[in-house]
Motif scaffolding. Structure first.
Motif, mmCIF file in Angstrom:
data_model
loop_
_atom_site.group_PDB
_atom_site.id
_atom_site.type_symbol
_atom_site.label_atom_id
_atom_site.label_comp_id
_atom_site.label_asym_id
_atom_site.label_seq_id
_atom_site.Cartn_x
_atom_site.Cartn_y
_atom_site.Cartn_z
ATOM 1 N N LEU A 1 124.893 -25.036 4.980
ATOM 2 C CA LEU A 1 123.552 -25.315 4.466
ATOM 3 C C LEU A 1 122.904 -24.042 3.931
ATOM 4 O O LEU A 1 122.285 -24.054 2.852
ATOM 5 C CB LEU A 1 122.699 -25.936 5.565
ATOM 6 C CG LEU A 1 121.271 -26.352 5.195
ATOM 7 C CD1 LEU A 1 121.263 -27.254 3.972
ATOM 8 C CD2 LEU A 1 120.606 -27.062 6.375
ATOM 9 N N MET A 2 123.055 -22.939 4.649
ATOM 10 C CA MET A 2 122.487 -21.676 4.181
ATOM 11 C C MET A 2 123.177 -21.213 2.902
ATOM 12 O O MET A 2 122.529 -20.714 1.973
ATOM 13 C CB MET A 2 122.596 -20.630 5.284
ATOM 14 C CG MET A 2 121.747 -20.942 6.517
ATOM 15 S SD MET A 2 122.091 -19.872 7.929
ATOM 16 C CE MET A 2 121.549 -18.283 7.283
ATOM 17 N N GLY A 3 124.497 -21.390 2.820
ATOM 18 C CA GLY A 3 125.210 -21.033 1.602
ATOM 19 C C GLY A 3 124.798 -21.888 0.418
ATOM 20 O O GLY A 3 124.654 -21.397 -0.709
ATOM 21 N N ALA A 4 124.605 -23.196 0.666
ATOM 22 C CA ALA A 4 124.169 -24.102 -0.400
ATOM 23 C C ALA A 4 122.795 -23.686 -0.937
ATOM 24 O O ALA A 4 122.545 -23.738 -2.149
ATOM 25 C CB ALA A 4 124.131 -25.534 0.109
ATOM 26 N N LEU A 5 121.912 -23.276 -0.043
ATOM 27 C CA LEU A 5 120.591 -22.805 -0.475
ATOM 28 C C LEU A 5 120.718 -21.560 -1.349
ATOM 29 O O LEU A 5 119.988 -21.408 -2.335
ATOM 30 C CB LEU A 5 119.724 -22.511 0.750
ATOM 31 C CG LEU A 5 119.112 -23.722 1.459
ATOM 32 C CD1 LEU A 5 118.638 -23.351 2.862
ATOM 33 C CD2 LEU A 5 117.959 -24.300 0.643
ATOM 34 N N GLY A 6 121.647 -20.667 -1.002
ATOM 35 C CA GLY A 6 121.845 -19.469 -1.812
ATOM 36 C C GLY A 6 122.344 -19.791 -3.209
ATOM 37 O O GLY A 6 121.878 -19.212 -4.203
ATOM 38 N N VAL A 7 123.312 -20.708 -3.306
ATOM 39 C CA VAL A 7 123.826 -21.109 -4.625
ATOM 40 C C VAL A 7 122.728 -21.790 -5.432
ATOM 41 O O VAL A 7 122.584 -21.547 -6.649
ATOM 42 C CB VAL A 7 125.042 -22.045 -4.461
ATOM 43 C CG1 VAL A 7 125.507 -22.576 -5.813
ATOM 44 C CG2 VAL A 7 126.185 -21.310 -3.768
ATOM 45 N N TYR A 8 121.954 -22.628 -4.776
ATOM 46 C CA TYR A 8 120.834 -23.307 -5.438
ATOM 47 C C TYR A 8 119.860 -22.289 -6.034
ATOM 48 O O TYR A 8 119.441 -22.411 -7.197
ATOM 49 C CB TYR A 8 120.123 -24.198 -4.427
ATOM 50 C CG TYR A 8 118.845 -24.814 -4.920
ATOM 51 C CD1 TYR A 8 118.847 -26.035 -5.567
ATOM 52 C CD2 TYR A 8 117.622 -24.171 -4.739
ATOM 53 C CE1 TYR A 8 117.664 -26.608 -6.013
ATOM 54 C CE2 TYR A 8 116.444 -24.736 -5.181
ATOM 55 C CZ TYR A 8 116.472 -25.953 -5.814
ATOM 56 O OH TYR A 8 115.305 -26.502 -6.273
ATOM 57 N N ALA A 9 119.504 -21.268 -5.246
ATOM 58 C CA ALA A 9 118.567 -20.247 -5.720
ATOM 59 C C ALA A 9 119.145 -19.468 -6.894
ATOM 60 O O ALA A 9 118.428 -19.140 -7.851
ATOM 61 C CB ALA A 9 118.202 -19.303 -4.576
ATOM 62 N N ALA A 10 120.454 -19.181 -6.858
ATOM 63 C CA ALA A 10 121.090 -18.466 -7.968
ATOM 64 C C ALA A 10 120.995 -19.269 -9.264
ATOM 65 O O ALA A 10 120.747 -18.711 -10.344
ATOM 66 C CB ALA A 10 122.551 -18.184 -7.627
ATOM 67 N N GLY A 11 121.183 -20.577 -9.175
ATOM 68 C CA GLY A 11 121.048 -21.420 -10.359
ATOM 69 C C GLY A 11 119.643 -21.408 -10.909
ATOM 70 O O GLY A 11 119.444 -21.413 -12.140
#
Length: 498
Positions: free
Chosen positions: A75-85
């Protein structure tokens, strides 16, 4: 888990869900301005489709991996990828870069709602989960209320790029809260076996289906070899996916799930609901700007009527499900009320007073909220806890398929109808429907041209709402077949709890 610790965990999960659902609504009001600035109005539908497509593809993988290796890190990794996009979108210099940023956001966003819904099921039993799911549904509704309003405000005050920058610090905050508060969920011993074959086949199937529906009747004729080839490839890839899942050691969508009656019914109902819901909502803000001459902020305000309806019923039904243990009537009523809502929207006409669409959208919102989170609750109650993430992701996957089909199909049909209509009414205006049809561009045209465009826009979009009525009637019929099983009162990490 109880008290302050549960409250903090729930806060972090709601924040993750909030920014994910906000991503699908905050840009809707501003889309005409964004594409007018970057150029390429004909690519407008792909700003929404790109996010939905990539998030759909990754959903089952997130759900299965969450069951295998734990949800916190994912979940934390998904949030990071989301923010990068979102950073890519904020820096976009053209439509290609903007759509690429939306794709990256979708790769992360596909895990946010899935993992949040599964993570709360790690600490709350199904009998009490209804209340929490209702609140999560209200978060979805609030984001739908704030999204169009924030989008319109950013366009008028700070510029559209802040629509994307705005969610980056929120994602970072969610990462911090979850890192500090969310307990590490148990993971299976040994290295997980990733179902790469199934993931690849699923990606090809979904992508081919979305491209075929998006391009049909717009770039290529429906009977052309390109569209027939894409749809045939989607079918072939779907068959390959089923074969891969039968052989996979850890399939991303285990086929035994489909032997459960309630699971199949909820998946089909979620698919039908999202075809109409997402397929129509993306075009309503622009409709109100062009047809009713509203500002982006006011167009967003009108759309909040639907979100207000969702907020009322999703919170109320979640509480009632936990209080009484009875839930079947809720998704049944959802199908009936949504059918009425779409029928009312199909009667909109140019010149209607603004309270008419507000009332129609309120009815539709009340219907959607009746069953929005109950479908997830039913699915999570059907399986042992070791499959909660996979089952939740699978149900949401079919919802997203509905979103992808709805967005692509409505976009293709709407564009084709509008192009044909304006070509007949305004042959002297070259390529207006695809190259320059933004509210600001329309405002600069003569009054007669504005009236023709408003009428054409209405005639191209509004009749499509009537097509969703039989889909909602079908959802009503499917939910009548639902079996109401008692909601489990404990969390059984080894099997189904009662």
């Amino acid at each position: 888990m109880h008290g302050r610790q549960l409250a903090l965990v729930f806060l972090g999960l709601m924040l993750a869900m909030f920014i994910s659902s906000l991503s699908e609504t905050i840009a809707a009001t501003a889309l005409p301005t964004i594409v007018g600035d970057l150029g390429g109005v004909e690519m407008m539908q792909w700003v929404s489709t790109a996010y939905i497509l990539t998030s759909t593809i990754t959903m089952p993988l997130y759900g299965r991996l969450g069951d295998l290796i734990g949800r916190k890190g994912l979940l934390m990794g998904a949030l990071g990828v989301y923010a990068a996009g979102k950073v890519i979108c904020g820096l976009a210099t053209g439509m290609g870069m903007l759509i690429a940023g939306r794709c990256v956001s979708g790769l992360g966003g596909g895990g946010l709602i899935i993992l949040s819904q599964a993570a709360i099921a790690d600490v709350v039993p199904p009998r009490k989960l209804g209340t929490y799911m209702g609140v999560m549904g209200s978060v979805f509704a609030v984001s739908n209320v704030l999204g169009p309003l924030l989008g319109g405000w950013f366009v008028q005050v700070t510029g559209w790029r802040w629509i994307f920058w705005f969610t980056v610090p929120m994602a970072v905050l969610a990462i911090v809260v979850l890192g500090l508060c969310l307990p590490t969920s148990p993971r299976r011993a040994g290295r997980p076996a990733i179902d790469w074959a199934g993931s690849a086949a699923l990606t090809v199937a979904v992508t081919s289906l979305v491209l075929g529906l998006a391009w049909g009747g717009v770039r290529f004729a429906w009977a052309s070899w390109q569209i027939c080839g894409l749809l045939a490839l989607a079918i072939a890839a779907a068959i390959a996916f089923v074969l891969a899942e039968r052989r996979a050691r850890e399939p991303i969508i285990p086929l035994p799930l489909f032997s459960n009656r309630n699971f199949v019914l909820c998946c089909l109902t979620g698919l039908l609901l999202n075809i109409g819901f997402i397929g129509s909502v993306n075009y309503l803000p622009t409709y109100f700007q062009i047809v009713d001459k509203l500002s982006p902020e006011m167009a967003g305000l009108v759309c909040t009527a639907m979100s207000a309806g969702i907020l009322v019923t999703t919170t109320g039904t979640g509480w009632l499900a936990s209080r009484t243990g009875r839930y079947k009537w809720m998704p049944v009523a959802m199908g009936a009320v949504c059918a009425v809502g779409f029928w009312l929207l199909s009667r909109l006409q140019v010149g209607d007073p603004i309270w008419v669409p507000v009332a129609d959208l309120l009815v539709l919102g009340l219907g959607i909220g009746l069953g929005l989170q109950i479908l997830v609750l039913v699915v999570q109650n059907e399986f042992p806890h070791t499959l909660v993430g996979t089952a939740t992701a699978s149900e949401n996957f079919f919802r997203q398929i509905g979103s992808s089909v709805g967005t692509s199909l409505v976009g293709a049909l709407f564009t084709a109808r509008l192009t044909a209509d304006l070509a007949g009414k305004m042959p002297h205006v070259d390529n207006l429907s695809l190259a320059t049809l933004t509210p600001s561009a329309v405002d600069g045209l003569p009054a007669a041209a504005q009236a023709a465009i408003a009428q054409g826009y209405s005639e191209a979009l509004v009749p499509l709402f009537l097509w969703f009525v039989p889909l909602m009637v079908a959802a009503f019929g499917l939910m009548l077949l639902l079996r109401e099983h008692p909601l489990a009162k404990t969390i059984d990490h080894g099997g189904q709890g009662e």
